[in-house]
Write a protein that holds these residues in place. Structure first.
Motif, PDB file in Angstrom:
ATOM      1  N   GLN A 297       0.814  -1.217   0.000  1.00 53.67           N
ATOM      2  CA  GLN A 297       0.000   0.000   0.000  1.00 53.67           C
ATOM      3  C   GLN A 297       0.845   1.264   0.000  1.00 53.67           C
ATOM      4  O   GLN A 297       0.494   2.251  -0.610  1.00 53.67           O
ATOM      5  N   GLU A 298       1.940   1.236   0.738  1.00 52.33           N
ATOM      6  CA  GLU A 298       2.754   2.432   0.912  1.00 52.33           C
ATOM      7  C   GLU A 298       4.214   2.112   0.653  1.00 52.33           C
ATOM      8  O   GLU A 298       4.646   0.979   0.789  1.00 52.33           O
TER       9      GLU A 298
ATOM     10  N   LYS B 267       3.363  -2.136  10.956  1.00 46.07           N
ATOM     11  CA  LYS B 267       4.241  -1.264  11.734  1.00 46.07           C
ATOM     12  C   LYS B 267       5.617  -1.113  11.073  1.00 46.07           C
ATOM     13  O   LYS B 267       6.057  -0.005  10.786  1.00 46.07           O
ATOM     14  N   CYS B 268       6.300  -2.235  10.824  1.00 39.94           N
ATOM     15  CA  CYS B 268       7.678  -2.155  10.309  1.00 39.94           C
ATOM     16  C   CYS B 268       7.776  -2.351   8.798  1.00 39.94           C
ATOM     17  O   CYS B 268       8.841  -2.184   8.220  1.00 39.94           O
ATOM     18  N   ARG B 269       6.669  -2.747   8.142  1.00 45.54           N
ATOM     19  CA  ARG B 269       6.583  -2.953   6.691  1.00 45.54           C
ATOM     20  C   ARG B 269       7.319  -4.205   6.202  1.00 45.54           C
ATOM     21  O   ARG B 269       7.510  -4.396   5.018  1.00 45.54           O
ATOM     22  N   LYS B 270       7.758  -5.072   7.134  1.00 45.55           N
ATOM     23  CA  LYS B 270       8.402  -6.318   6.732  1.00 45.55           C
ATOM     24  C   LYS B 270       7.387  -7.190   6.014  1.00 45.55           C
ATOM     25  O   LYS B 270       6.218  -7.234   6.394  1.00 45.55           O
TER      26      LYS B 270
END
Length: 125
Positions: free
Chosen positions: A81-82, A101-104
């Motif tokens: 998404q981001e 939270k961390c995008r992992k």
């Protein structure tokens, strides 16, 4: 269960040949980096991993190579998404879990999810 295995130069050469791609040392290094990671790297991640071996490598070359590999069906993008686009050389059927939270991003193999019928429509527009 991730079935990712290291590929020999001969394996990669065959894959590239089957897709009509010329195998250059830079393309090999980029693809090898991607098939040997499960980190779902960005183009910038790939560049930073490969650039020490190829000091003259440009970020533009990495973008071009990633685009060529994607068009050839050797890698795919990971829908996020981001943030920057992420890529995956694991072409087995699997899903992605993204930590908000961390995008992992982690791979998930689940036969039940494989059976879901999901609409391609974006419910937000």
């Amino acid at each position: 269960m991730n079935m990712r295995m290291k590929s020999s130069l001969a394996d990669v050469r065959q894959r590239f040949s089957a897709k009509g791609l010329k195998l250059t040392p830079q393309r090999y290094a980029i693809y090898e980096m991607m098939i040997n990671t499960d980190s779902h790297p960005t183009v910038e991640d790939i560049y930073h991993a490969v650039q020490p071996t190829f000091p003259m490598l440009s970020l533009n070359t990495v973008y071009y190579t990633v685009t060529s590999l994607k068009k050839a069906g050797l890698i795919d993008d990971v829908p996020v998404q981001e943030g920057a686009a992420r890529f995956d050389a694991n072409m087995e059927r699997h899903h992605h879990l993204v930590c908000l939270k961390c995008r992992k991003i982690e791979d998930l193999y689940d036969d039940g999810l494989d059976q879901l019928k999901i609409s391609a429509k974006n419910p937000n527009g």
